[in-house]
Design an enzyme around this catalytic site. Sequence first.
Site, PDB file in Angstrom:
ATOM      1  N   LYS A   1       9.501   1.241   7.142  1.00  0.00           N
ATOM      2  CA  LYS A   1       9.229   1.661   8.514  1.00  0.00           C
ATOM      3  C   LYS A   1       9.563   0.534   9.487  1.00  0.00           C
ATOM      4  O   LYS A   1       8.718   0.026  10.214  1.00  0.00           O
ATOM      5  CB  LYS A   1       7.764   2.079   8.642  1.00  0.00           C
ATOM      6  CG  LYS A   1       7.391   3.195   7.660  1.00  0.00           C
ATOM      7  CD  LYS A   1       5.927   3.552   7.725  1.00  0.00           C
ATOM      8  CE  LYS A   1       5.593   4.657   6.744  1.00  0.00           C
ATOM      9  NZ  LYS A   1       4.181   5.072   6.800  1.00  0.00           N
TER      10      LYS A   1
ATOM     11  N   LYS B   1       7.635   3.677  17.183  1.00  0.00           N
ATOM     12  CA  LYS B   1       6.193   3.957  17.149  1.00  0.00           C
ATOM     13  C   LYS B   1       5.398   2.723  16.760  1.00  0.00           C
ATOM     14  O   LYS B   1       4.246   2.560  17.176  1.00  0.00           O
ATOM     15  CB  LYS B   1       5.896   5.138  16.218  1.00  0.00           C
ATOM     16  CG  LYS B   1       6.355   4.985  14.767  1.00  0.00           C
ATOM     17  CD  LYS B   1       5.236   4.573  13.840  1.00  0.00           C
ATOM     18  CE  LYS B   1       5.685   4.559  12.385  1.00  0.00           C
ATOM     19  NZ  LYS B   1       4.616   4.188  11.452  1.00  0.00           N
TER      20      LYS B   1
ATOM     21  N   SER C   1       0.815  -1.210   0.000  1.00  0.00           N
ATOM     22  CA  SER C   1       0.000   0.000   0.000  1.00  0.00           C
ATOM     23  C   SER C   1       0.853   1.267   0.000  1.00  0.00           C
ATOM     24  O   SER C   1       0.537   2.232  -0.710  1.00  0.00           O
ATOM     25  CB  SER C   1      -0.957  -0.009   1.197  1.00  0.00           C
ATOM     26  OG  SER C   1      -0.246  -0.133   2.416  1.00  0.00           O
TER      27      SER C   1
END
Length: 337
Positions: A115, A200, A19
Site C-alpha cells: 500500500k 489515502k 500484519s
Amino acid sequence: MERTIIQPESVCGVVGYGSWATALVKILLDNGSEVRWHVRNPEVREHLVRHRSNPKYLSQVHFGSDRLTVCGEVGETVGASDAVVFAVPSAFLAAALEPLAPEALDGKFVVSAIKGIVPDGYLTVAEWFNRRYGVPFDRIGIVTGPCHAEEVALERLSYLTMVCKELTTAEALGRKFANDYIRVTAANDIYGVEYAVVLKNIYAIAVGIAHGLRYGDNFLAVLISNAALEMERFLSSTFRAERNVCASAYLGDLLVTCYSQFSRNRTFGVMIGKGYSVRNAQMEMNMVAEGYYAADCIHRLRSRFGIEMPIAEAVYGILYEGRSPGAGIGAVLEQLI
C-alpha cells in the site's frame, strides 16, 4: 496454469511477515491453498516453524495447516509458487527482492498487497515489477481493502477488491481469497486503485495530525470529505478512466484508514500532531507508515501536473519542510468546502 488465470490448485507464495502478510497467509490457508511463506527475519521464521504463529504480528493467529511451508530464501518461495503475493513495505521492496534473478518472475503471477509507492523512481508497485522484472501488466494483480489485518485475524466480515487488467483474471484471483468472512469485488482500474491507496495514506496522516491537535469529529468529517474530492481530482487529472471513486476500493479504503484505531498512518499523524518529530515518530512505531513516502511522491506529481491539492501539500510541508503541524493544518482551513 493458463496465461492470465489463477487456477484453484495454484500454489501461492507470500513475501513479507508483517500484519497484512500474516493476515493474507491466514486467508489463503483457510481457503485450502498451498502456501510458501518467505520470512526474512530468522527469529520470526524459527518461531513460526516451531510454534506456528508470528510472534511480532497477529500473534493470536495459529497456523496449524500442513499446507504451509515457511522459507528463508525469497528465491525458494518464488520458485515453488505459481502466484506470489508481495506484502513488504514499498520502501524496502527493492532490498527484499535483491537476491532474485532477473528472470525469477518469468511465468509467475504477481500480486501486490503493498500500500505505497516505490521511492526509487516514484513508481507504483505494478510499474516497478513491470520495469524491474519485465512482468507484463496482464500478469499483475492488486489486492486492496478497505480491510485491516487485525479484523481479518478476528474473522470479522471484511471486503477486498481484486484488481487486474482483465476482469476475468481479477475474478479468478478473487476466488482464491473469498470465504465466509471475506467478500471480494473485482475491478480493472490498476492505475486508479494503486494511486488511491497511496493517497489515502497521506490523508490518514492529515487526519491523525488534526486529531493530535485536538480538532473534533465535526472538523475531521469535513477534512476527509475534502480529501475524497482531492483524490478524485488527482486521479481524473493524471489518468482518466471510468471509475466510481465512491466505491469501496477508493472511498471505503480512505474512510477506514482515516478513522480506524488500527491505521498506522493515522497513528503516525497523531504522534506528529502531539509534538513528536518525524524521526521520533518513525522510531516509536513498530510498523512503517507508508504515507510518509507517499507524501513526497505526490508532491512531485502534483507539481508536474499543476493539480491543486492543499491537504496533501500540508502533509508534505509538515513532514519534509519542517512546518509546524498547527500551521500546516491551519493553512487549509479556508480552502475546505
